[in-house]
Design a protein around this motif. Structure first.
Motif, PDB file in Angstrom:
ATOM      1  N   CYS A 251      38.472  51.720  33.030  1.00  0.00           N
ATOM      2  CA  CYS A 251      37.723  50.014  33.054  1.00  0.00           C
ATOM      3  C   CYS A 251      37.440  49.574  34.496  1.00  0.00           C
ATOM      4  N   GLU A 252      38.045  49.804  36.249  1.00  0.00           N
ATOM      5  CA  GLU A 252      37.441  49.240  36.973  1.00  0.00           C
ATOM      6  C   GLU A 252      36.023  50.753  37.294  1.00  0.00           C
ATOM      7  N   LYS A 253      36.898  52.350  37.161  1.00  0.00           N
ATOM      8  CA  LYS A 253      36.630  53.523  37.543  1.00  0.00           C
ATOM      9  C   LYS A 253      34.909  53.579  36.408  1.00  0.00           C
ATOM     10  N   ARG A 254      34.806  53.007  35.826  1.00  0.00           N
ATOM     11  CA  ARG A 254      33.893  53.191  34.674  1.00  0.00           C
ATOM     12  C   ARG A 254      32.219  52.164  34.763  1.00  0.00           C
ATOM     13  N   GLY A 255      33.323  51.030  35.645  1.00  0.00           N
ATOM     14  CA  GLY A 255      32.050  49.774  35.322  1.00  0.00           C
ATOM     15  C   GLY A 255      32.455  49.047  34.428  1.00  0.00           C
TER      16      GLY A 255
END
Length: 367
Positions: A251-255
């Motif tokens: 989630c953090e990686k893909r925003g």
């Protein structure tokens, strides 16, 4: 490849002339007497398409209608509002009938295929149960997700079971990284145990592959909460602890936005968990309004709560009306039955465990 119309059923709006409603009464409103208080005879909305009559045969559709809200009509602008958000003086739509008698029409058959009109009135096995073969449901879901990856808004509502198994956790990470998730709703537990797995390779102290208990493993989820709180946020902990896999990492990686709603049982909680129930509800409603497909899995209360927020239809920017697909993945019929009893009759059950579902889904969508 299936066409859009094969994947997304077309919507048939009501024919008000044929229904004899061209000269129906004009809908009435009354001013809210004070903030958060509704006038007498207010109209409570459903999650189905609802229309109000402005006069001269003009009916307008309420966008994003959902259960247990009200309609505020300002000129030709119709807004669906939770009762606690109504302000003194707001013109609230009145009426307790649904077939045009008071200028309100509830439309429940807009997505009904023609074949439904010719089906037998009595039939066996018309609800998903433990005896149901779900091959057709899976096939439809694959098509819907491929379609909505690029043109819709896919919301996942997840319980911690998804993070307790290495394969299901990896599958969810893959789905997020491949664009099959536009928002994630969960509680403190899903995020905690996913981060625990990234840090210690355990879920509640059990190895996420072998399920073997690890020495002092029952401390692991508390330790990861403490480490995240020490660093102030999930993204900071991911970076500083060099965590490189999992659901929260993806989630953090893909925003990808996520909403973590708190509960009485929470340990910690993690810094991003919203402890105020109504703030959490408001944050979830943002995604409920945009959702075109929802997959709610292994979290009964969270699934039921979000199901009550989600309309059964979505109005696109060009005015096209399409259904909102709602899948409930669980081991029992309880959750989907509860949703149906609360008005979310569009919920489709896929009765299986989270691990089998996730692996099946990822194996068919990857690549």
């Amino acid at each position: 490849m299936a066409t859009t119309h094969e994947v997304i059923p077309e919507y048939t709006p009501p024919d008000f002339n044929r229904l004899g409603l061209a000269h129906a009464p004009v809908v009435q409103t009354a001013a809210a007497p004070k903030d958060g208080v509704l006038p007498k005879n207010y109209h409570a909305t459903s999650n189905h398409p609802e229309y109000v009559h402005l006069g001269n045969g003009e009916w307008i559709l309420a966008r994003q209608s959902r259960m247990d809200s009200v309609m505020v009509l300002r000129g030709r602008e119709l807004e669906v509002v939770e009762p606690r958000r109504v302000r003194a003086g707001d013109p609230v739509v009145l009426g307790r009938t649904e077939n045009g008698e008071e200028g309100i029409y509830l439309h429940i058959s807009g997505f009904e295929p023609l074949s439904e009109h010719f089906a037998d009135k009595f039939s066996f096995r018309n609800r998903g149960t433990r005896e149901t073969p779900f091959s057709r449901s899976y096939d439809e879901l694959y098509q819907v997700l491929r379609h909505d990856r690029d043109t819709g808004y896919i919301v996942w509502v997840l319980g911690p079971a998804v993070a307790f198994d290495m394969d299901s956790r990896s599958a969810m990470q893959g789905l997020i990284e491949s664009g099959y998730c536009h928002a994630l709703l969960a509680g403190n537990a899903l995020a905690t145990h996913d981060l625990e797995a990234a840090r210690f390779r355990t879920g509640l102290g059990q190895d996420i592959y072998t399920q073997a208990f690890q020495p002092m493993g029952h401390y692991n989820h508390l330790d990861i909460i403490n480490e995240v709180r020490q660093r102030g946020s999930i993204p900071a902990a991911i970076e500083e602890l060099n965590l490189r896999d999992g659901i929260m990492y993806a989630c953090e990686k893909r925003g990808i936005p996520y909403v973590l709603a708190g509960s009485i049982r929470d340990d910690g909680p993690l810094p991003e968990v919203i402890g105020d129930t109504y703030q959490a509800q408001d944050a979830m409603r943002v995604h409920a309004k945009m959702a075109t497909t929802v997959i709610a899995m292994a979290t009964q209360l969270h699934s039921i709560a979000f199901g009550n927020m989600v309309p059964s239809y979505h109005v696109l920017d060009d005015g096209t009306v399409r259904p909102v697909f709602f899948y409930v993945v669980d081991m029992t019929e309880f959750c989907v039955d509860k949703l149906a009893n609360r008005g979310s009759a569009q919920a489709v059950a896929i009765l299986t465990n989270a691990q089998d579902f996730m692996v099946n889904l990822w194996n068919n969508l990857r690549g």
